[in-house]
Design a protein around this motif. Structure first.
Motif, PDB file in Angstrom:
ATOM      1  N   ASP A  51     -20.767  23.880 -10.742  1.00 34.12           N
ATOM      2  CA  ASP A  51     -22.005  23.417 -10.597  1.00 34.12           C
ATOM      3  C   ASP A  51     -22.394  25.387 -11.226  1.00 34.12           C
ATOM      4  O   ASP A  51     -24.053  24.276 -11.985  1.00 34.12           O
ATOM      5  N   VAL A  52     -22.792  25.908 -11.097  1.00 37.75           N
ATOM      6  CA  VAL A  52     -22.880  27.340 -12.114  1.00 37.75           C
ATOM      7  C   VAL A  52     -23.115  27.330 -13.010  1.00 37.75           C
ATOM      8  O   VAL A  52     -24.224  27.543 -13.712  1.00 37.75           O
ATOM      9  N   GLU A  53     -21.843  26.776 -13.916  1.00 37.98           N
ATOM     10  CA  GLU A  53     -22.387  26.690 -15.355  1.00 37.98           C
ATOM     11  C   GLU A  53     -22.979  25.719 -15.570  1.00 37.98           C
ATOM     12  O   GLU A  53     -23.903  25.702 -16.945  1.00 37.98           O
ATOM     13  N   ALA A  54     -23.145  24.121 -14.791  1.00 32.41           N
ATOM     14  CA  ALA A  54     -23.960  23.684 -15.396  1.00 32.41           C
ATOM     15  C   ALA A  54     -25.672  23.825 -15.275  1.00 32.41           C
ATOM     16  O   ALA A  54     -26.100  24.040 -15.749  1.00 32.41           O
ATOM     17  N   LEU A  55     -25.689  25.025 -14.063  1.00 34.23           N
ATOM     18  CA  LEU A  55     -27.012  25.187 -13.822  1.00 34.23           C
ATOM     19  C   LEU A  55     -26.817  26.409 -15.397  1.00 34.23           C
ATOM     20  O   LEU A  55     -28.769  26.269 -16.054  1.00 34.23           O
ATOM     21  N   LEU A  56     -26.521  26.948 -15.890  1.00 32.98           N
ATOM     22  CA  LEU A  56     -26.388  28.192 -16.464  1.00 32.98           C
ATOM     23  C   LEU A  56     -26.711  27.381 -17.997  1.00 32.98           C
ATOM     24  O   LEU A  56     -27.972  27.738 -18.497  1.00 32.98           O
ATOM     25  N   ALA A  57     -26.023  26.105 -18.008  1.00 31.92           N
ATOM     26  CA  ALA A  57     -26.166  25.401 -19.677  1.00 31.92           C
ATOM     27  C   ALA A  57     -27.671  24.491 -19.428  1.00 31.92           C
ATOM     28  O   ALA A  57     -28.707  24.412 -20.669  1.00 31.92           O
ATOM     29  N   GLN A  58     -28.188  24.176 -18.385  1.00 32.81           N
ATOM     30  CA  GLN A  58     -29.213  23.447 -18.418  1.00 32.81           C
ATOM     31  C   GLN A  58     -30.637  24.914 -18.603  1.00 32.81           C
ATOM     32  O   GLN A  58     -31.662  24.131 -19.195  1.00 32.81           O
ATOM     33  N   PRO A  74     -32.198  37.304 -17.061  1.00 27.89           N
ATOM     34  CA  PRO A  74     -32.003  37.095 -15.598  1.00 27.89           C
ATOM     35  C   PRO A  74     -31.607  37.646 -14.238  1.00 27.89           C
ATOM     36  O   PRO A  74     -30.274  37.628 -14.698  1.00 27.89           O
ATOM     37  N   VAL A  75     -31.868  37.591 -13.024  1.00 29.58           N
ATOM     38  CA  VAL A  75     -30.307  37.152 -12.185  1.00 29.58           C
ATOM     39  C   VAL A  75     -30.780  36.455 -11.085  1.00 29.58           C
ATOM     40  O   VAL A  75     -31.619  35.900 -11.093  1.00 29.58           O
ATOM     41  N   ILE A  76     -29.230  36.133 -11.121  1.00 29.71           N
ATOM     42  CA  ILE A  76     -28.945  35.238 -10.496  1.00 29.71           C
ATOM     43  C   ILE A  76     -28.160  35.260  -9.293  1.00 29.71           C
ATOM     44  O   ILE A  76     -27.484  36.132  -8.973  1.00 29.71           O
ATOM     45  N   CYS A  77     -29.238  35.026  -8.053  1.00 32.53           N
ATOM     46  CA  CYS A  77     -28.636  35.683  -6.410  1.00 32.53           C
ATOM     47  C   CYS A  77     -27.572  34.347  -5.831  1.00 32.53           C
ATOM     48  O   CYS A  77     -28.019  32.943  -5.926  1.00 32.53           O
ATOM     49  N   GLY A  89     -23.032  14.252 -10.693  1.00 31.10           N
ATOM     50  CA  GLY A  89     -23.741  13.458  -9.845  1.00 31.10           C
ATOM     51  C   GLY A  89     -24.956  14.152  -9.267  1.00 31.10           C
ATOM     52  O   GLY A  89     -25.933  12.822  -8.241  1.00 31.10           O
ATOM     53  N   LEU A  90     -24.828  15.214  -8.240  1.00 28.58           N
ATOM     54  CA  LEU A  90     -25.686  15.842  -7.475  1.00 28.58           C
ATOM     55  C   LEU A  90     -26.445  16.234  -7.465  1.00 28.58           C
ATOM     56  O   LEU A  90     -26.803  17.748  -8.906  1.00 28.58           O
ATOM     57  N   ARG A  91     -27.847  16.033  -6.945  1.00 30.60           N
ATOM     58  CA  ARG A  91     -28.909  16.905  -7.362  1.00 30.60           C
ATOM     59  C   ARG A  91     -29.375  18.368  -6.706  1.00 30.60           C
ATOM     60  O   ARG A  91     -28.907  18.931  -5.111  1.00 30.60           O
ATOM     61  N   LEU A  92     -28.500  19.426  -7.232  1.00 36.51           N
ATOM     62  CA  LEU A  92     -28.950  20.969  -6.765  1.00 36.51           C
ATOM     63  C   LEU A  92     -30.174  20.978  -6.729  1.00 36.51           C
ATOM     64  O   LEU A  92     -30.629  21.315  -7.872  1.00 36.51           O
ATOM     65  N   HIS A  93     -30.212  22.321  -5.940  1.00 41.60           N
ATOM     66  CA  HIS A  93     -31.491  22.515  -5.962  1.00 41.60           C
ATOM     67  C   HIS A  93     -31.804  24.126  -5.959  1.00 41.60           C
ATOM     68  O   HIS A  93     -30.733  24.990  -5.711  1.00 41.60           O
ATOM     69  N   PHE A  94     -32.636  25.287  -7.124  1.00 41.37           N
ATOM     70  CA  PHE A  94     -32.864  26.511  -7.074  1.00 41.37           C
ATOM     71  C   PHE A  94     -34.600  26.845  -6.662  1.00 41.37           C
ATOM     72  O   PHE A  94     -35.282  26.022  -7.163  1.00 41.37           O
ATOM     73  N   ARG A  95     -34.732  28.502  -6.575  1.00 39.04           N
ATOM     74  CA  ARG A  95     -35.834  28.835  -6.699  1.00 39.04           C
ATOM     75  C   ARG A  95     -35.751  29.064  -7.870  1.00 39.04           C
ATOM     76  O   ARG A  95     -34.787  30.284  -7.959  1.00 39.04           O
ATOM     77  N   TYR A  96     -36.800  29.154  -8.395  1.00 33.42           N
ATOM     78  CA  TYR A  96     -37.081  30.140  -9.787  1.00 33.42           C
ATOM     79  C   TYR A  96     -38.446  31.251  -9.509  1.00 33.42           C
ATOM     80  O   TYR A  96     -39.533  30.795  -9.378  1.00 33.42           O
ATOM     81  N   CYS A 124     -32.672  31.437  -7.896  1.00 31.51           N
ATOM     82  CA  CYS A 124     -31.975  31.276  -6.024  1.00 31.51           C
ATOM     83  C   CYS A 124     -31.074  29.756  -6.315  1.00 31.51           C
ATOM     84  O   CYS A 124     -31.804  29.244  -5.205  1.00 31.51           O
ATOM     85  N   PRO A 125     -30.076  29.682  -6.427  1.00 26.64           N
ATOM     86  CA  PRO A 125     -29.515  28.425  -6.328  1.00 26.64           C
ATOM     87  C   PRO A 125     -28.859  27.955  -4.844  1.00 26.64           C
ATOM     88  O   PRO A 125     -28.358  29.414  -4.599  1.00 26.64           O
TER      89      PRO A 125
END
Length: 284
Positions: free
Chosen positions: A85-92, A30-33, A14-21, A59-60
């Motif tokens: 967390d990164v897997e959740a980002l990839l899925a989203q 895409p490139v993931i840093c 349930g954490l709200r995590l930030h990334f720059r796109y 850039c997560p």
């Protein structure tokens, strides 16, 4: 700096995590840093600016860093939770194949991402990290992470960083130290300048050296080494030893670039790093 969007995703707890796109050519992966232990998306602002338009760049910020929520349980500040967390980002974002650029902890996460499915890694950069991590470097990290120092002005912060890390970047002038301070610190609500991460990320490190069973990470690296791979190493690094880097570079398709007069870790803004990343992306 190239324009970017602030975006967010949600962790399994349930954490709200930030990334720059940074937008770019959607026909390319895409490139993931992925940043180091105490670092955030600002570490990659120059790299992302160079790639944006030609490549999409994400850039997560890991939990407890930058604009991402701090963890409710500090014992979730571990690589396996960051991996989830990164897997959740990839899925989203619907990302099935990508280029991973990982500094230190981010490089470990890159290897973990490769284990379950190496084919999704189009290419990778391991920045000053490998399957063997020097105990000397780990002891140094244990000595500073979670120390909640704060400063009155940006110049005070820059001078303190120069004093503590001058051996890592011996050729920097004060302008570069100021820029570095603004990457890794932020102005707090009390008007003081402090490191931009949750000090509790240190808690999983509190076990004494040797108390945690050692894990053989070479199988993780070997999964990644089936892909186009660049290893960057600071010449004086106390995390990635020269012998380990040479062993890593013995695999087919791996390029090793050593950055002179730099410790842990290269910033990815060095001319040698820029050129090497360009060669890797051409292969991807």
């Amino acid at each position: 700096m190239a324009e970017y969007e602030d975006r967010y995703w949600t962790s399994s707890d349930g954490l709200r995590l930030h990334f720059r796109y940074f937008d770019g050519d959607a026909s390319r992966p895409p490139v993931i840093c992925l940043p180091g232990l105490t670092r955030n998306a600002r570490d990659f602002e120059d790299l992302a600016g160079r790639l944006a338009g030609t490549w999409r760049v994400l850039c997560p910020e890991m939990r407890g860093r930058g604009d991402s929520d701090y963890a409710k349980d500090p014992m979730t500040y571990t690589p396996m939770h960051y991996l989830q967390d990164v897997e959740a980002l990839l899925a989203q974002e619907g990302i099935e194949r990508f280029v991973s650029i990982g500094t230190s902890l981010g490089g470990l996460l890159t290897m973990l991402l490769a284990v379950s499915n190496p084919q999704r890694i189009a290419a990778a950069v391991l920045n000053d990290v490998g399957p063997e991590v020097s105990e000397k470097g780990l002891e140094r990290i244990r000595g500073y992470v979670g120390q909640g120092r704060n400063f009155e002005t940006w110049m005070h912060a820059a001078r303190a960083l120069q004093e503590s890390s001058g051996d890592v970047y011996p050729d920097w002038d004060i302008t570069q130290w100021l820029r570095y301070a603004k990457r890794i610190m932020a102005l707090g609500t009390g008007g003081r300048i402090a490191f931009d991460y949750d000090m509790k990320i240190a808690e999983p490190f509190e076990a004494p050296a040797g108390a945690t069973p050692q894990v053989d990470m070479w199988p993780l690296y070997d999964a990644l080494a089936t892909r186009p791979l660049l290893i960057l190493r600071g010449e004086t690094s106390d995390i990635l030893e020269a012998a380990t880097a040479e062993k890593m570079a013995s695999r087919p398709g791996v390029e090793l670039v050593t950055l002179p007069r730099i410790g842990h870790a290269p910033t990815l803004d060095e001319p040698e790093s820029i050129a090497a990343i360009g060669r890797l992306l051409a292969r991807a």
